[in-house]
Design a protein around this motif. Structure first.
Motif, mmCIF file in Angstrom:
data_model
loop_
_atom_site.group_PDB
_atom_site.id
_atom_site.type_symbol
_atom_site.label_atom_id
_atom_site.label_comp_id
_atom_site.label_asym_id
_atom_site.label_seq_id
_atom_site.Cartn_x
_atom_site.Cartn_y
_atom_site.Cartn_z
ATOM 1 N N UNK A 87 0.810 -1.214 0.000
ATOM 2 C CA UNK A 87 0.000 0.000 0.000
ATOM 3 C C UNK A 87 0.842 1.262 0.000
ATOM 4 N N UNK A 88 2.165 1.115 0.177
ATOM 5 C CA UNK A 88 3.002 2.314 0.149
ATOM 6 C C UNK A 88 3.258 2.720 -1.299
ATOM 7 N N UNK A 89 4.046 3.760 -1.485
ATOM 8 C CA UNK A 89 4.301 4.284 -2.825
ATOM 9 C C UNK A 89 5.553 3.689 -3.470
ATOM 10 N N UNK A 90 6.092 2.617 -2.879
ATOM 11 C CA UNK A 90 7.285 2.008 -3.432
ATOM 12 C C UNK A 90 6.961 1.335 -4.766
ATOM 13 N N UNK A 91 7.831 1.530 -5.740
ATOM 14 C CA UNK A 91 7.612 0.992 -7.067
ATOM 15 C C UNK A 91 8.608 -0.117 -7.360
ATOM 16 N N UNK A 92 8.294 -0.935 -8.389
ATOM 17 C CA UNK A 92 9.217 -1.960 -8.829
ATOM 18 C C UNK A 92 10.385 -1.307 -9.561
ATOM 19 N N UNK A 93 11.514 -2.039 -9.575
ATOM 20 C CA UNK A 93 12.722 -1.509 -10.212
ATOM 21 C C UNK A 93 12.556 -1.430 -11.727
ATOM 22 N N UNK A 94 13.169 -0.404 -12.297
ATOM 23 C CA UNK A 94 13.332 -0.254 -13.735
ATOM 24 C C UNK A 94 14.824 -0.181 -14.032
ATOM 25 N N UNK A 95 15.203 -0.520 -15.254
ATOM 26 C CA UNK A 95 16.582 -0.346 -15.712
ATOM 27 C C UNK A 95 16.592 0.807 -16.703
ATOM 28 N N UNK A 96 17.517 1.722 -16.507
ATOM 29 C CA UNK A 96 17.593 2.926 -17.338
ATOM 30 C C UNK A 96 18.962 3.019 -17.987
ATOM 31 N N UNK A 97 18.992 3.434 -19.254
ATOM 32 C CA UNK A 97 20.248 3.719 -19.930
ATOM 33 C C UNK A 97 20.053 4.992 -20.756
ATOM 34 N N UNK A 98 20.883 5.982 -20.499
ATOM 35 C CA UNK A 98 20.795 7.264 -21.198
ATOM 36 C C UNK A 98 21.741 7.219 -22.400
ATOM 37 N N UNK A 99 21.187 6.943 -23.566
ATOM 38 C CA UNK A 99 22.003 6.754 -24.766
ATOM 39 C C UNK A 99 22.519 8.067 -25.334
ATOM 40 N N UNK A 100 22.055 9.184 -24.808
ATOM 41 C CA UNK A 100 22.528 10.482 -25.303
ATOM 42 C C UNK A 100 23.934 10.809 -24.795
ATOM 43 N N UNK A 101 24.344 10.186 -23.695
ATOM 44 C CA UNK A 101 25.673 10.463 -23.157
ATOM 45 C C UNK A 101 26.724 9.755 -24.006
ATOM 46 N N UNK A 102 27.960 10.220 -23.900
ATOM 47 C CA UNK A 102 29.028 9.645 -24.721
ATOM 48 C C UNK A 102 29.312 8.201 -24.335
ATOM 49 N N UNK A 103 29.342 7.923 -23.017
ATOM 50 C CA UNK A 103 29.645 6.582 -22.526
ATOM 51 C C UNK A 103 28.487 6.104 -21.651
ATOM 52 N N UNK A 113 10.979 8.705 -16.136
ATOM 53 C CA UNK A 113 10.878 10.135 -16.423
ATOM 54 C C UNK A 113 10.895 10.374 -17.932
ATOM 55 N N UNK A 114 10.403 11.548 -18.307
ATOM 56 C CA UNK A 114 10.455 11.956 -19.710
ATOM 57 C C UNK A 114 11.787 12.665 -19.962
ATOM 58 N N UNK A 115 12.885 11.899 -19.936
ATOM 59 C CA UNK A 115 14.216 12.489 -20.062
ATOM 60 C C UNK A 115 14.979 11.972 -21.275
ATOM 61 N N UNK A 116 14.277 11.280 -22.163
ATOM 62 C CA UNK A 116 14.928 10.785 -23.368
ATOM 63 C C UNK A 116 15.695 9.492 -23.188
ATOM 64 N N UNK A 117 15.743 8.969 -21.954
ATOM 65 C CA UNK A 117 16.466 7.717 -21.700
ATOM 66 C C UNK A 117 15.616 6.523 -22.135
ATOM 67 N N UNK A 118 16.273 5.379 -22.293
ATOM 68 C CA UNK A 118 15.566 4.142 -22.601
ATOM 69 C C UNK A 118 15.370 3.370 -21.296
ATOM 70 N N UNK A 119 14.145 2.903 -21.078
ATOM 71 C CA UNK A 119 13.813 2.201 -19.841
ATOM 72 C C UNK A 119 13.386 0.769 -20.146
ATOM 73 N N UNK A 120 13.716 -0.142 -19.224
ATOM 74 C CA UNK A 120 13.285 -1.526 -19.293
ATOM 75 C C UNK A 120 12.572 -1.859 -17.986
ATOM 76 N N UNK A 121 11.545 -2.658 -18.064
ATOM 77 C CA UNK A 121 10.859 -3.071 -16.844
ATOM 78 C C UNK A 121 9.415 -2.659 -16.851
ATOM 79 N N UNK A 122 8.760 -2.807 -15.705
ATOM 80 C CA UNK A 122 9.296 -3.074 -14.366
ATOM 81 C C UNK A 122 9.685 -4.539 -14.164
ATOM 82 N N UNK A 123 10.541 -4.760 -13.148
ATOM 83 C CA UNK A 123 11.026 -6.088 -12.803
ATOM 84 C C UNK A 123 10.609 -6.415 -11.373
ATOM 85 N N UNK A 124 9.981 -7.556 -11.192
ATOM 86 C CA UNK A 124 9.451 -7.901 -9.865
ATOM 87 C C UNK A 124 10.474 -8.643 -9.008
ATOM 88 N N UNK A 125 11.484 -9.256 -9.637
ATOM 89 C CA UNK A 125 12.497 -10.013 -8.885
ATOM 90 C C UNK A 125 13.749 -9.140 -8.747
#
Length: 506
Positions: A87-103, A113-125
């Protein structure tokens, strides 16, 4: 009833969701609640739940992971009284990769977020996910350091290259182009591309290790495979009100509701108001907007009362309705001055026409719902009349018996609890209630935090307001040095010293 995995909602006799659960087999799980042995052996809470059940609603999904994600979403949405966990506001994990950065590098986050990054998930384990990311970084030689642009200085303190876990693009042991190619290969793998061949290769390695009697290596590869299978098991992200596999039929429910209420057209756009006044300290209201039967979160609004000083639901409802629809009228008139100078239509019809043509800054709703009975409805309708919006369809939904009231009519309408029309009204009412209560809780927590400053020696209300205006929050005040505190108007060297000393001690 289906034997597929899914989520079930238990409802009481007036249609309120009282429990949300998940099951591998919906038919087997739901039937188990009513077995004689279950009812005899169950604890007091479970027996009370069973006695309160009046109806069920089920949602089928593809696998257990999706069931867990959907269960969490629905518990947070409805906050059933018989649910304790999730019932709390805790969310499942996501994986994020910001492809706009050099590395680019992979990161864990709980918020998309709407930050242009690529997201995967959510992951329950979560455990399997973290182990998978560790394997992924090692397998493709990806960096794990936190710097946005690591260089020679960071490389001196990094051991990932020494143990061959990183390709060290920061010192150009591989080119930027080669490193980014590795990242994209890892991205494709998380997207499921080439998954079958990589799994086959890992199983071959595990078998070879077992044949060499290198059982530690074989066990490690077995764990890798199991973690990858858990992590890459397909699971959709369900959002509240959108994308949820459900028995709800928005188009049919809207048409049915329009018929029950005698509307000229189905209420495609609905707005619902609720008042939350835990105490006279914070009297707030919420307005939630549904479009085509689903929440339109971007157009939710919340209000703090300006003219109501005590707990008065009728006056509060009048204020919030007045503020909402006077703004709609004023903005429409401002954006369409020439239209209103020559228009002879009733105001409601004119606003509907502008909305249908896309010329109204805010589209007038097809139906207004107030959470409450005759008193709240009457107060809201009087404000609409004063604004020239008396023809705007408005009803009150009284929670106790789920009665629907109309302006100026003593008799109420009761819709059967099995009908989608009533369930649609209940959803928007419950969402307005949740949104109002969350705002009240937010203000209460903020006030409790700010009250810490009242205990600081020599703290006046004027100094307190000046500090909060300058730093934004008590947390930032705590971090401030004496020099930074003295930059605030009214805070001298002695006061700054007292504030720093008090927070250091407490």
């Amino acid at each position: 009833m289906t034997t597929e995995p899914g989520v079930y909602l238990m409802k009481d006799r007036i249609g309120n969701t009282i429990y949300v659960g998940k099951a591998k087999n919906l038919k087997k799980r739901l039937s188990s609640y009513f077995m004689p042995s279950r009812q005899v052996k169950a604890d007091l809470k479970t027996r009370s739940l069973i006695e309160s059940i009046w109806d069920f609603e089920t949602h089928t999904v593809r696998n257990e992971e999706e069931a867990l994600i959907l269960e969490s979403k629905l518990i947070k949405q409805y906050r059933p009284r018989y649910n304790v966990s999730l019932r709390d506001d805790k969310r499942f994990w996501l994986v994020k990769v910001q492809l706009r950065t050099e590395l680019p590098r992979f990161e864990l986050t709980r918020l998309r977020k709407e930050d242009g990054a690529k997201y995967f998930g959510p992951f329950v384990h979560s455990g399997a996910l973290k182990a998978t990311l560790e394997w992924l970084n090692n397998e493709f030689g990806l960096r794990t350091c936190g710097q946005k642009n690591p260089g020679q200085h960071e490389y001196k303190h990094c051991h990932a290259d020494v143990i061959a876990n990183c390709s060290a693009p920061c010192v150009r042991k591989v080119s930027v182009e080669e490193y980014r190619a590795r990242v994209m290969e890892a991205v494709d793998f998380l997207d499921g591309k080439g998954k079958r061949s990589r799994f086959a290769h890992l199983r071959e390695q595990m078998q070879e290790a077992a044949e060499r009697m290198d059982f530690e290596k074989a066990a490690s590869l077995r764990d890798v495979i199991q973690n990858l299978e858990k992590t890459l098991s397909p699971a959709r992200q369900f959002s509240r009100g959108r994308g949820v596999p459900t028995t709800v039929k928005p188009t049919e429910d809207l048409a049915e509701l329009g018929e029950y209420l005698g509307l000229a057209r189905p209420p495609v756009v609905m707005e619902c108001f609720d008042i939350s006044n835990v105490s006279s300290t914070h009297i707030v209201a919420s307005m939630v907007r549904f479009s085509e039967g689903a929440p339109d979160n971007q157009n939710y609004r919340r209000y703090r009362m300006k003219t109501v000083a005590t707990q008065d639901d009728f006056a509060s409802m009048a204020e919030v309705v007045r503020r909402r629809y006077s703004r709609i009228v004023l903005e429409a008139q401002k954006a369409n001055r020439e239209f209103f100078e020559h228009n002879q239509e009733p105001l409601v019809q004119a606003l509907y026409r502008l909305g249908d043509e896309g010329l109204a800054p805010i589209r007038l709703p097809d139906l207004v719902i107030v959470d409450g009975g005759k008193g709240q409805l009457s107060a809201a309708h009087e404000e609409l009349m004063a604004l020239g919006l008396g023809e705007l369809p408005i009803v009150g939904l009284a929670k106790q018996q789920e009665e629907i009231f109309f302006p100026g009519e003593s008799d109420s309408l009761r819709i059967d609890h099995s009908r989608g029309a009533l369930k649609l009204m209940q959803r928007i009412r419950d969402e307005a209630h949740r949104y109002a209560n969350n705002y009240n809780e937010l203000l209460l927590r903020k006030r409790m935090s700010e009250s810490l400053l009242d205990d600081v020696p020599g703290m006046s209300e004027m100094r307190k307001r000046a500090l909060l205006k300058h730093f934004g929050s008590v947390t930032e005040v705590k971090k401030a040095s004496e020099a930074e505190l003295q930059m605030v108007n009214g805070i001298g060297p002695k006061s700054a010293e007292q504030i720093v000393a008090w927070f250091a001690e407490h």
